[in-house]
Scaffold this motif. Structure first.
Motif, PDB file in Angstrom:
ATOM      1  N   ARG A   8       0.879  -1.178   0.000  1.00  0.00           N
ATOM      2  CA  ARG A   8       0.000   0.000   0.000  1.00  0.00           C
ATOM      3  C   ARG A   8       0.912   1.221   0.000  1.00  0.00           C
ATOM      4  O   ARG A   8       1.797   1.357   0.848  1.00  0.00           O
ATOM      5  CB  ARG A   8      -0.890  -0.040   1.226  1.00  0.00           C
ATOM      6  N   ASP A  76      -2.054   0.370  -4.626  1.00  0.00           N
ATOM      7  CA  ASP A  76      -1.432  -0.891  -4.248  1.00  0.00           C
ATOM      8  C   ASP A  76      -0.455  -1.244  -5.348  1.00  0.00           C
ATOM      9  O   ASP A  76      -0.829  -1.280  -6.534  1.00  0.00           O
ATOM     10  CB  ASP A  76      -2.474  -2.001  -4.085  1.00  0.00           C
ATOM     11  N   ARG A 114       1.719  -1.373   4.715  1.00  0.00           N
ATOM     12  CA  ARG A 114       0.772  -2.444   4.442  1.00  0.00           C
ATOM     13  C   ARG A 114      -0.624  -1.891   4.688  1.00  0.00           C
ATOM     14  O   ARG A 114      -0.800  -0.907   5.402  1.00  0.00           O
ATOM     15  CB  ARG A 114       1.026  -3.652   5.338  1.00  0.00           C
ATOM     16  N   ALA A 115      -1.584  -2.524   4.093  1.00  0.00           N
ATOM     17  CA  ALA A 115      -2.966  -2.112   4.326  1.00  0.00           C
ATOM     18  C   ALA A 115      -3.308  -2.406   5.781  1.00  0.00           C
ATOM     19  O   ALA A 115      -3.040  -3.486   6.294  1.00  0.00           O
ATOM     20  CB  ALA A 115      -3.900  -2.866   3.393  1.00  0.00           C
TER      21      ALA A 115
END
Length: 121
Positions: A8, A76, A114-115
């Motif tokens: 992300r 992403d 990261r998400a």
């Protein structure tokens, strides 16, 4: 085999004073260069553009050296190399007839992570 996790990434973009110093009839080539950047990122293999934010209505003039930025793209990316390739577009996209590159008028910084999963409570 486990699927590779996407990275992300928030692409933070600022406009330099060089842009604002241009005569009004010369700024179109910068916008064309920036449109090429955004389109190129969106077309990169494995990249998903999740959203964009443009702060140009409430922030007029150059961005400071950090936050807030002029605009953002949340994407992403498949890996770090793809993020580097997206940022490198500022070095390669030509703007205007004088052989300038996009980085003369704008700068970019990528914030990778990261998400963050929202808990289901």
């Amino acid at each position: 085999m486990a699927e590779a996790k996407q990275i992300r990434t928030l692409l933070c973009i600022a406009v330099h004073q060089n842009f604002f110093d241009l005569p009004f009839d010369k700024i179109g080539s910068v916008w064309t260069g920036f449109a090429t950047f955004m389109s190129s990122v969106a077309k990169m293999e494995g990249v998903t553009v999740l959203g964009t934010i443009d702060d140009d209505e409430t922030m007029v003039g150059t961005s400071p050296t950090g936050f807030p930025w002029t605009c953002y793209m949340l994407c992403d990316f498949p890996d770090r190399d793809a993020v580097v390739a997206a940022c490198n577009l500022f070095r390669t996209i030509q703007v205007g007839d004088e052989n300038h590159r996009l980085w003369r008028y704008m700068r970019i910084e990528a914030r990778m992570g990261r998400a963050l999963q929202i808990p289901d409570l």
